[in-house]
Design a protein around this motif. Structure first.
Motif, PDB file in Angstrom:
ATOM      1  N   TYR A  97      40.221 -54.206 -14.083  1.00 30.84           N
ATOM      2  CA  TYR A  97      39.106 -53.434 -13.527  1.00 30.84           C
ATOM      3  C   TYR A  97      39.290 -51.963 -13.899  1.00 30.84           C
ATOM      4  O   TYR A  97      40.342 -51.375 -13.625  1.00 30.84           O
ATOM      5  CB  TYR A  97      39.047 -53.594 -12.011  1.00 30.84           C
ATOM      6  N   TYR A  99      38.085 -48.193 -13.337  1.00 32.24           N
ATOM      7  CA  TYR A  99      37.424 -47.408 -12.308  1.00 32.24           C
ATOM      8  C   TYR A  99      36.829 -46.148 -12.928  1.00 32.24           C
ATOM      9  O   TYR A  99      37.544 -45.282 -13.429  1.00 32.24           O
ATOM     10  CB  TYR A  99      38.415 -47.053 -11.205  1.00 32.24           C
ATOM     11  N   ASN A 170      30.297 -61.999 -16.835  1.00 30.42           N
ATOM     12  CA  ASN A 170      31.098 -60.785 -16.917  1.00 30.42           C
ATOM     13  C   ASN A 170      32.178 -60.866 -17.991  1.00 30.42           C
ATOM     14  O   ASN A 170      33.108 -60.051 -18.013  1.00 30.42           O
ATOM     15  CB  ASN A 170      31.744 -60.493 -15.553  1.00 30.42           C
TER      16      ASN A 170
END
Length: 213
Positions: A97, A99, A170
């Motif tokens: 992930y 950010y 995704n």
């Protein structure tokens, strides 16, 4: 410098082992001895393929100044285990992930394509080593072991590349496609050809074709 949190290291190790087990189950079927025999070989190919794939995403993200961290997806691990009993692996154990308050399609695409590129390069390295050791595998047990590891490494990494490049949900492919259609089509075509050769010809026949054996 790439930094890791303790939870990230834990998640990477869990995902690494479970995904390795999934590929061993997919290849070994219901034969426990076959699964246990092939598991260490799978761990080398999957270990490098999976860990370096995720590190590819993380490295490029941090290169652009973003914080990036791998997080486990428990449901994905369970689904991977279930599919492995049917002879294939839906490998989605988690993801890196990134950010960021804002990210262009280009940067997102470059971060996303890093993982599959790592898998393609690793698959080609495994294939090159397999080609190099194949002639000696006829009279050397160590060469046989190395050839098996490289064969699995080629098959698994080429599959991971093409799977992650699918423009679904995704997965990396969706983000690469949004960024640049030409780059996406070339990379998925290369990964697809490599995977097709592995599934149809088998790595040994591919090696024999390359060296003219």
């Amino acid at each position: 410098m790439i930094k890791f949190t303790s939870s990230e290291v834990r998640d990477l190790l869990i995902a690494f082992f479970v995904i390795s087990l999934c590929f061993a189950l997919a290849n070994g079927g219901r034969d426990t001895n076959a699964v246990l025999t092939i598991l260490p070989y799978i761990m080398v190919g999957v270990g490098l393929g999976f860990i370096l794939h995720e590190l590819g995403h993380k490295f490029v993200s941090m290169k652009y100044g973003y914080w990036a961290e791998f997080k486990l997806w428990p449901q994905g691990l369970i689904f991977a285990l279930i599919t492995s009993f049917f002879g294939f692996v839906f490998a989605a154990p988690g993801a890196v992930y990134t950010y960021a308050n804002y990210m262009t399609d280009e940067i997102n695409g470059k971060i996303s394509i890093a993982g599959p590129i790592v898998n393609i390069v690793l698959a080609l390295i495994f294939l090159a080593v397999a080609v190099a050791v194949y002639p000696s595998a006829f009279h050397s047990a160590n060469s046989v072991t190395l050839f098996i590891i490289c064969s699995l490494g080629y098959s698994v990494n080429s599959f991971l590349a093409v799977f992650n490049l699918l423009p679904i949900g995704n997965l990396d492919g969706s983000k690469v496609l949004n960024w640049n259609f030409g780059i996406w089509i070339v990379t998925i075509a290369v990964a697809g050809i490599m995977t097709f050769a592995s599934m149809t010809m088998g790595v040994e026949n591919l090696v024999r074709l390359i060296i003219g054996f």
